[in-house]
Design an enzyme around this catalytic site. Sequence first.
Site, PDB file in Angstrom:
ATOM      1  N   ASP A 135      -3.088 -16.171  -1.894  1.00  0.00           N
ATOM      2  CA  ASP A 135      -3.090 -15.341  -3.052  1.00  0.00           C
ATOM      3  C   ASP A 135      -2.041 -14.501  -3.862  1.00  0.00           C
ATOM      4  O   ASP A 135      -1.706 -14.863  -4.605  1.00  0.00           O
ATOM      5  CB  ASP A 135      -4.412 -14.318  -2.930  1.00  0.00           C
ATOM      6  CG  ASP A 135      -4.367 -13.402  -1.527  1.00  0.00           C
ATOM      7  OD1 ASP A 135      -3.166 -13.417  -0.914  1.00  0.00           O
ATOM      8  OD2 ASP A 135      -5.220 -12.733  -1.221  1.00  0.00           O
TER       9      ASP A 135
ATOM     10  N   ARG B 266       0.842  -1.296   0.041  1.00  0.00           N
ATOM     11  CA  ARG B 266      -0.086   0.198  -0.028  1.00  0.00           C
ATOM     12  C   ARG B 266       0.828   1.060  -0.158  1.00  0.00           C
ATOM     13  O   ARG B 266       0.507   2.231  -0.730  1.00  0.00           O
ATOM     14  CB  ARG B 266      -0.782   0.143   1.345  1.00  0.00           C
ATOM     15  CG  ARG B 266      -2.139  -1.171   1.317  1.00  0.00           C
ATOM     16  CD  ARG B 266      -3.021  -0.850   2.236  1.00  0.00           C
ATOM     17  NE  ARG B 266      -3.603  -2.015   2.692  1.00  0.00           N
ATOM     18  CZ  ARG B 266      -4.901  -2.482   3.173  1.00  0.00           C
ATOM     19  NH1 ARG B 266      -5.543  -1.252   3.303  1.00  0.00           N
ATOM     20  NH2 ARG B 266      -5.160  -3.532   3.706  1.00  0.00           N
TER      21      ARG B 266
ATOM     22  N   THR C 236      -0.528  -5.900  -6.228  1.00  0.00           N
ATOM     23  CA  THR C 236      -1.702  -6.420  -5.746  1.00  0.00           C
ATOM     24  C   THR C 236      -2.453  -5.457  -5.025  1.00  0.00           C
ATOM     25  O   THR C 236      -3.810  -5.872  -4.664  1.00  0.00           O
ATOM     26  CB  THR C 236      -1.394  -7.659  -4.708  1.00  0.00           C
ATOM     27  OG1 THR C 236      -2.560  -8.284  -4.476  1.00  0.00           O
ATOM     28  CG2 THR C 236      -0.786  -7.219  -3.381  1.00  0.00           C
TER      29      THR C 236
END
Length: 466
Positions: free
Chosen positions: A241, A110, A456
């Site tokens: 994931d 992030r 991602t």
Amino acid sequence: GGGAAGGGEAAGGSEPLPAATVEEKRQAVVEALRHSWKGYEQYAWGKDELQPVSHKGKDWVGLGLTILDSLDVLWMANLTKEFAHGVEWVRDSLNYERPKPISVFETTIRCLGGMLAAYELSGEKVLLDRSIELGEKLQKAYGAAGLPYTTLSLLTGHKTIPNWTGGSLLLAEVGTVQMEFFALAHHAGRPEFRERAQRAIDLLDSQGGGLTDGGRLWPIHIRPESGRPSGSTISWGAMGDSFYEYLLKTWLLTGKKHEQYKRMYLEAVKGMQRRLIIEEGGLTYLCEEKSGKLVRKMDHLVCFVPGTLALGAQHLPEQHDEHMALAAKLAETCHRMYTLTPTGLAPEFVKIVGGSMVAGANHNLLRPETIEAFFYLWRFTKDARYREWGWEIFSAFERHCRVPSGGYSGLKNVKLRGSAKDDTMQTFWLAESLKYFLLLFSDDSLLDLNTHVINTEAHPIKILPS
């Protein structure tokens, strides 16, 4: 919505919002972005997240997460005033000297990913400077064997692994730092950033066990002292994931020069196809595995997979048709997760019971994965259904999650019209969900996928020169 006896409700959701043209839909997305940012600016400025219902902000990383995560999408939506306000905060107020342990994974994808993408788009040098500073601090997260630990105090450099994993690291967390640190190494001229991130993948590759029928999957728990997988839980959803996603994306980011990543990606997809895919009631599901047995559930998080498969297929001529076909089937299942409920919003995960899909956990956190998949499939097939489905989901978010005073909130129960809100605007709502909606309803020229790879957290990173 709905005709006699609420027939429309039975199929889930209600009528999509009226919008005649793709441009009107794009404008509606920009307006949602403006509304989200307005609420954050007004009630939570400098905090990680807005609590839109109670008009305050909350911290869990303490780095103004919404700002760092939103810079690139503000730029892409041409919200120049909002972007400038964010950059000014990064310049004057972003402070890394915080004792509280933070998630290394979340901070990397992030904060570091967000600032690097915004730097590449805008050329604002302060964003690169602050990225290098953060990247240096994050180097202290690596343990003796070469894997990054789960949490780190940026102030003291003290790193830890939480008790709830039994002292193991999580596959997604150690396998999702490559894109950001490869890009940082390039921009900063600091190869050690790349070498450290690469060592983590080398360990996972060498310790990841042998092939079965040409495929292999990694359990989600990894021992920090060896890099060996531990336990038998296998998932392309939570905790697994993005490791699988970054195998493909790091290969693309390095200009397809790094064969190891391509090989590992193809091994993983083959393992997934052999062991985790089932077809029931006309739908294709990607399940999990525990102790060698299939667990009949599918996280909404897994809905990134059709997008990743479609992206990979563009670069893998031998697998193209097979991967695109599977991507389309899984995207249809993800769409069904939304039409399943009376709000038209997906639950956090579903279970497959007696051949049918049922909600497994009823909350919705404004997650992006299905919209991400629709964006990639729209981009590569130009099949209008993906834009239609995307508009239905956008309409449902508008109807059920928008808070009039500013911002959007997750829902506690998607099976209830008028569900209570969870009073949280996740930063990925702006960074990912709204960005993928923006991309879905914009011309292809907004983002060239031949020159960029999206991390991602939906931050586009330029493909590295060789």
